[in-house]
Design a protein around this motif. Structure first.
Motif, PDB file in Angstrom:
ATOM      1  N   LYS A  91       0.820  -1.211   0.000  1.00 30.35           N
ATOM      2  CA  LYS A  91       0.000   0.000   0.000  1.00 30.35           C
ATOM      3  C   LYS A  91       0.859   1.268   0.000  1.00 30.35           C
ATOM      4  O   LYS A  91       0.414   2.322  -0.465  1.00 30.35           O
ATOM      5  N   GLU A  92       2.056   1.194   0.571  1.00 30.60           N
ATOM      6  CA  GLU A  92       2.932   2.371   0.639  1.00 30.60           C
ATOM      7  C   GLU A  92       3.842   2.486  -0.578  1.00 30.60           C
ATOM      8  O   GLU A  92       4.581   3.468  -0.687  1.00 30.60           O
ATOM      9  N   CYS A  93       3.839   1.486  -1.455  1.00 25.59           N
ATOM     10  CA  CYS A  93       4.697   1.510  -2.645  1.00 25.59           C
ATOM     11  C   CYS A  93       3.882   1.905  -3.887  1.00 25.59           C
ATOM     12  O   CYS A  93       2.660   2.053  -3.828  1.00 25.59           O
ATOM     13  N   LYS A  94       4.592   2.038  -4.974  1.00 29.05           N
ATOM     14  CA  LYS A  94       3.948   2.349  -6.236  1.00 29.05           C
ATOM     15  C   LYS A  94       3.023   1.212  -6.634  1.00 29.05           C
ATOM     16  O   LYS A  94       3.314   0.044  -6.363  1.00 29.05           O
ATOM     17  N   GLN A  95       1.897   1.548  -7.238  1.00 29.41           N
ATOM     18  CA  GLN A  95       0.906   0.537  -7.572  1.00 29.41           C
ATOM     19  C   GLN A  95       1.491  -0.521  -8.501  1.00 29.41           C
ATOM     20  O   GLN A  95       2.071  -0.207  -9.539  1.00 29.41           O
ATOM     21  N   GLY A  96       1.347  -1.774  -8.080  1.00 28.82           N
ATOM     22  CA  GLY A  96       1.857  -2.895  -8.863  1.00 28.82           C
ATOM     23  C   GLY A  96       3.293  -3.258  -8.554  1.00 28.82           C
ATOM     24  O   GLY A  96       3.816  -4.217  -9.124  1.00 28.82           O
ATOM     25  N   ALA A  97       3.950  -2.524  -7.654  1.00 28.98           N
ATOM     26  CA  ALA A  97       5.356  -2.840  -7.333  1.00 28.98           C
ATOM     27  C   ALA A  97       5.445  -4.122  -6.512  1.00 28.98           C
ATOM     28  O   ALA A  97       6.374  -4.919  -6.685  1.00 28.98           O
ATOM     29  N   VAL A  98       4.491  -4.333  -5.584  1.00 29.82           N
ATOM     30  CA  VAL A  98       4.476  -5.533  -4.741  1.00 29.82           C
ATOM     31  C   VAL A  98       3.107  -6.189  -4.932  1.00 29.82           C
ATOM     32  O   VAL A  98       2.093  -5.710  -4.418  1.00 29.82           O
ATOM     33  N   LYS A  99       3.063  -7.264  -5.706  1.00 33.18           N
ATOM     34  CA  LYS A  99       1.820  -7.976  -5.960  1.00 33.18           C
ATOM     35  C   LYS A  99       1.656  -9.092  -4.911  1.00 33.18           C
ATOM     36  O   LYS A  99       2.472 -10.014  -4.842  1.00 33.18           O
ATOM     37  N   VAL A 100       0.625  -8.951  -4.101  1.00 26.90           N
ATOM     38  CA  VAL A 100       0.375  -9.894  -3.004  1.00 26.90           C
ATOM     39  C   VAL A 100      -0.835 -10.740  -3.355  1.00 26.90           C
ATOM     40  O   VAL A 100      -1.905 -10.212  -3.694  1.00 26.90           O
ATOM     41  N   ILE A 101      -0.670 -12.043  -3.316  1.00 26.66           N
ATOM     42  CA  ILE A 101      -1.769 -12.979  -3.579  1.00 26.66           C
ATOM     43  C   ILE A 101      -2.299 -13.456  -2.233  1.00 26.66           C
ATOM     44  O   ILE A 101      -1.537 -13.936  -1.380  1.00 26.66           O
ATOM     45  N   GLU A 102      -3.601 -13.338  -2.035  1.00 30.75           N
ATOM     46  CA  GLU A 102      -4.226 -13.736  -0.775  1.00 30.75           C
ATOM     47  C   GLU A 102      -4.529 -15.238  -0.824  1.00 30.75           C
ATOM     48  O   GLU A 102      -5.321 -15.699  -1.652  1.00 30.75           O
ATOM     49  N   HIS A 103      -3.901 -15.985   0.079  1.00 28.58           N
ATOM     50  CA  HIS A 103      -4.078 -17.446   0.127  1.00 28.58           C
ATOM     51  C   HIS A 103      -4.881 -17.889   1.344  1.00 28.58           C
ATOM     52  O   HIS A 103      -4.834 -19.066   1.715  1.00 28.58           O
ATOM     53  N   SER A 104      -5.610 -16.975   1.969  1.00 27.99           N
ATOM     54  CA  SER A 104      -6.283 -17.325   3.227  1.00 27.99           C
ATOM     55  C   SER A 104      -7.334 -18.417   3.045  1.00 27.99           C
ATOM     56  O   SER A 104      -7.455 -19.323   3.868  1.00 27.99           O
ATOM     57  N   ARG A 105      -8.088 -18.389   1.906  1.00 36.71           N
ATOM     58  CA  ARG A 105      -9.113 -19.419   1.702  1.00 36.71           C
ATOM     59  C   ARG A 105      -8.470 -20.781   1.445  1.00 36.71           C
ATOM     60  O   ARG A 105      -8.913 -21.793   2.004  1.00 36.71           O
ATOM     61  N   ALA A 106      -7.420 -20.794   0.646  1.00 33.65           N
ATOM     62  CA  ALA A 106      -6.751 -22.067   0.369  1.00 33.65           C
ATOM     63  C   ALA A 106      -6.119 -22.635   1.644  1.00 33.65           C
ATOM     64  O   ALA A 106      -6.164 -23.854   1.888  1.00 33.65           O
ATOM     65  N   VAL A 107      -5.556 -21.767   2.475  1.00 33.28           N
ATOM     66  CA  VAL A 107      -4.961 -22.231   3.735  1.00 33.28           C
ATOM     67  C   VAL A 107      -6.035 -22.812   4.645  1.00 33.28           C
ATOM     68  O   VAL A 107      -5.834 -23.845   5.295  1.00 33.28           O
ATOM     69  N   LYS A 108      -7.209 -22.170   4.697  1.00 36.78           N
ATOM     70  CA  LYS A 108      -8.291 -22.676   5.541  1.00 36.78           C
ATOM     71  C   LYS A 108      -8.733 -24.072   5.092  1.00 36.78           C
ATOM     72  O   LYS A 108      -8.931 -24.970   5.921  1.00 36.78           O
ATOM     73  N   TYR A 109      -8.853 -24.271   3.794  1.00 33.40           N
ATOM     74  CA  TYR A 109      -9.251 -25.595   3.288  1.00 33.40           C
ATOM     75  C   TYR A 109      -8.196 -26.652   3.595  1.00 33.40           C
ATOM     76  O   TYR A 109      -8.512 -27.793   3.949  1.00 33.40           O
ATOM     77  N   ARG A 110      -6.920 -26.293   3.458  1.00 34.02           N
ATOM     78  CA  ARG A 110      -5.855 -27.260   3.762  1.00 34.02           C
ATOM     79  C   ARG A 110      -5.861 -27.641   5.245  1.00 34.02           C
ATOM     80  O   ARG A 110      -5.661 -28.810   5.596  1.00 34.02           O
ATOM     81  N   LEU A 111      -6.112 -26.673   6.106  1.00 37.34           N
ATOM     82  CA  LEU A 111      -6.148 -26.971   7.538  1.00 37.34           C
ATOM     83  C   LEU A 111      -7.314 -27.890   7.882  1.00 37.34           C
ATOM     84  O   LEU A 111      -7.182 -28.799   8.716  1.00 37.34           O
ATOM     85  N   LEU A 112      -8.456 -27.663   7.226  1.00 38.42           N
ATOM     86  CA  LEU A 112      -9.604 -28.548   7.469  1.00 38.42           C
ATOM     87  C   LEU A 112      -9.324 -29.964   6.963  1.00 38.42           C
ATOM     88  O   LEU A 112      -9.670 -30.955   7.617  1.00 38.42           O
ATOM     89  N   GLU A 113      -8.695 -30.070   5.818  1.00 42.35           N
ATOM     90  CA  GLU A 113      -8.365 -31.400   5.294  1.00 42.35           C
ATOM     91  C   GLU A 113      -7.409 -32.138   6.232  1.00 42.35           C
ATOM     92  O   GLU A 113      -7.561 -33.343   6.480  1.00 42.35           O
ATOM     93  N   ILE A 114      -6.418 -31.427   6.769  1.00 43.39           N
ATOM     94  CA  ILE A 114      -5.444 -32.068   7.657  1.00 43.39           C
ATOM     95  C   ILE A 114      -6.113 -32.518   8.952  1.00 43.39           C
ATOM     96  O   ILE A 114      -5.853 -33.620   9.448  1.00 43.39           O
ATOM     97  N   SER A 115      -6.991 -31.685   9.506  1.00 46.77           N
ATOM     98  CA  SER A 115      -7.648 -32.060  10.761  1.00 46.77           C
ATOM     99  C   SER A 115      -8.576 -33.254  10.576  1.00 46.77           C
ATOM    100  O   SER A 115      -8.677 -34.111  11.459  1.00 46.77           O
ATOM    101  N   ARG A 116      -9.241 -33.355   9.423  1.00 44.40           N
ATOM    102  CA  ARG A 116     -10.113 -34.509   9.176  1.00 44.40           C
ATOM    103  C   ARG A 116      -9.308 -35.763   8.904  1.00 44.40           C
ATOM    104  O   ARG A 116      -9.648 -36.851   9.386  1.00 44.40           O
ATOM    105  N   ALA A 117      -8.228 -35.626   8.145  1.00 43.82           N
ATOM    106  CA  ALA A 117      -7.421 -36.810   7.833  1.00 43.82           C
ATOM    107  C   ALA A 117      -6.667 -37.314   9.059  1.00 43.82           C
ATOM    108  O   ALA A 117      -6.356 -38.513   9.146  1.00 43.82           O
ATOM    109  N   ALA A 118      -6.359 -36.419  10.023  1.00 44.38           N
ATOM    110  CA  ALA A 118      -5.627 -36.861  11.210  1.00 44.38           C
ATOM    111  C   ALA A 118      -6.464 -37.772  12.096  1.00 44.38           C
ATOM    112  O   ALA A 118      -5.913 -38.547  12.894  1.00 44.38           O
TER     113      ALA A 118
END
Length: 558
Positions: free
Chosen positions: A182-209
């Motif tokens: 947010k403090e840099c020039k637009q497009g200088a730091v492209k951040v991909i949000e992985h929060s949904r994918a991380v949540k699904y992986r955590l649920l899969e691990i807890s069920r498989a355990a």
């Protein structure tokens, strides 16, 4: 700027102050007098002055040293958070009087938090030593008896699993990267949000355990590998942003200060995230034991402690050694590094006790976890007369005879008081879980809990000494009516038994001839039987007469 301890009260507050003095608190009033000690206030003032050469005379006005000391004690004595402390001090006249705020405005909870953090572990230890010195001056602790024990104090962390630690790493690094972008020039730091994918992986691990089959383990391993891939990508991007900033290739158009703050966060969390990736790969993928485990990104000093408890085999926190003298005064403590054996804490505890009181104790006691022949010899070499360390395993004839001696059994009974002290600290003074951040915060939290407990123990001892004469008088003759009716007889009994007679002796026990004569002179002539002739008098007693029965009235018919 440090505020002064000499303050002039407001004119309109004077009538109200007279009414506030009528408010009494059985716990805070005795502690209030102890905190008036000038040496305690001077130690806190010296810490506040040490922040900057001109802190004593320039800058915005801060919390006065006496107020800061009293707020620290009040917070730990009541087990409050900083928000609770702000609310209670602001709304209660009793707490305003105790903390010396009176009619002045109270600080915000964030001010309390930042100012408390200035009192580091060194200052906390100095304050504790002065409180122990007050206990010595008041006769509460003389240093003749000593007992030591270790306990586990939890860190403020959730239950550590590899999947949850990977999720924390993703969340923290992504958050810092987003703020930098947010403090840099637009497009200088492209951040991909992985929060949904991380949540699904955590649920899969807890069920498989939950599945114990080979197919379930395979699914869990596959989910872990996906989560590791996502974490590696975020770690790689964080490293690239750090390198670009160091080379001057990061186009910052906003606040430089905000970028510096987030880059420091990245530098702090990146090594921890890499360790989490490494330990997860070793355990899940390669099936090896991790050498150095990270149990929390936010409290990296946390260790796994195993004390052999059936209900809690693994505890996540730090091992703390507690040194205790008479009347529940904790003379010292140490946050032990790792999960070391109790036998290694025996000699440092004795040395600290000798430094604190200037002499070795006459009796030193601990549980069987501290026992070793070398520890016994070292304690006797230091000058300890009675070393109470019960041996482990099957006892020999000589050792069994030693542990059955009267002084040894008394020492074991004295040692058992450690358990009550630990429980009182954890449940009465909130030392069950340390809520301050970092290793320094952990040590500060433990230290101030012990200081508050020591002040409480000193106040309790002083109140007990005030009530002791009345308790002795009541124990000498517990029945108030008998004491008023037979005052001379009670005095005669007290002279006959000078060692604090019990209630049973006040009820005409079988006494020596001299005591019986003194009681008889005090009570005057008596026609009743003595205690020794009670059986003969009962046999010669005439049969008791009963009152004649009244004739029954005939019932009137309705």
């Amino acid at each position: 700027m440090i505020a002064t301890t000499q303050r002039q009260s407001l004119l309109f507050f004077t009538p109200l102050a007279r009414q506030i003095t009528l408010l009494k608190d059985d716990l805070l009033d005795p502690v209030d007098h102890l905190l008036d000690d000038p040496e305690l206030v001077d130690r806190v003032r010296a810490c506040l002055i040490g922040r900057h050469p001109n802190s004593s005379r320039t800058g915005r006005p801060g919390i006065a040293p006496d107020r800061l000391l009293r707020c620290c004690v009040l917070k730990h004595m009541k087990g409050w958070s900083f928000r609770d402390l702000e609310r209670e001090v602001r709304s209660s006249l009793l707490y305003r009087r105790f903390t010396h705020y009176d009619a002045d405005p109270t600080p915000d909870h964030s001010v309390f938090s930042r100012t408390f953090a200035l009192l580091g572990p060194d200052v906390t230890e100095q304050v504790l030593r002065r409180v122990v010195g007050i206990a010595c001056e008041q006769g509460v602790a003389q240093g003749k008896q000593f007992r030591v024990d270790t306990t586990v104090i939890e860190s403020n962390v959730h239950y550590p699993t590899d999947s949850s630690l990977l999720g924390d790493s993703m969340r923290v690094l992504t958050r810092s990267l987003s703020k930098i972008g947010k403090e840099c020039k637009q497009g200088a730091v492209k951040v991909i949000e992985h929060s949904r994918a991380v949540k699904y992986r955590l649920l899969e691990i807890s069920r498989a355990a939950k599945s114990k089959t080979e197919a379930g383990r395979g699914r869990m391993r596959a989910s872990y590998q996906k989560l590791l891939g996502l974490t590696r990508s975020v770690v790689r991007q964080s490293q690239q942003v750090l390198e670009r900033f160091k080379k001057g290739r990061l186009p910052v158009v906003g606040s430089q200060l905000a970028v510096f703050a987030q880059l420091s966060q990245l530098e702090h969390f990146l090594p921890l995230a890499q360790k989490v990736i490494r330990q997860t790969k070793d355990r899940v993928v390669l099936g090896k034991e991790a050498v150095e485990k990270v149990l929390s990104l936010f409290e990296p000093h946390t260790r796994v402690i195993r004390k052999g408890k059936a209900h809690k085999p693994n505890e996540f926190g730090r091992l703390v050694r507690l040194d205790e003298a008479e009347n529940g005064i904790v003379s010292g403590y140490e946050v032990v590094a790792g999960n070391q054996a109790d036998t290694e804490s025996w000699l440092p505890a004795l040395q600290h006790h000798q430094e604190c009181f200037g002499k070795p104790p006459e009796m030193a006691a601990a549980d069987r976890g501290f026992f070793s022949a070398q520890n016994e010899r070292e304690a006797e070499t230091m000058g300890v007369k009675h070393v109470v360390l019960p041996a482990r395993g099957q006892l020999g004839e000589k050792r069994a005879k030693r542990q059955k001696e009267r002084w040894f059994r008394r020492g074991l009974h004295f040692r058992a008081g450690c358990e009550a002290t630990v429980a009182h600290l954890k449940h009465g003074f909130s030392m069950l879980r340390a809520m301050y951040k970092g290793e320094r915060g952990f040590q500060r939290y433990v230290g101030w809990s012990i200081i508050s407990k020591n002040l409480f123990s000193i106040a309790r001892y002083q109140e007990y000494q005030k009530r002791k004469p009345a308790a002795k008088e009541q124990a000498a003759c517990p029945n108030q009516q008998d004491r008023q009716r037979n005052g001379a007889a009670c005095k005669a009994r007290s002279r006959a038994w000078p060692k604090s007679p019990s209630s049973a002796r006040c009820q005409k026990p079988i006494a020596p001839a001299a005591a019986r004569a003194a009681i008889a002179r005090a009570e005057g002539p008596s026609t009743g039987p003595t205690c020794r002739s009670a059986t003969a008098a009962r046999k010669a007693r005439p049969p008791a007469t009963t009152c004649p029965k009244r004739p029954k009235r005939p019932r009137e018919k309705e």
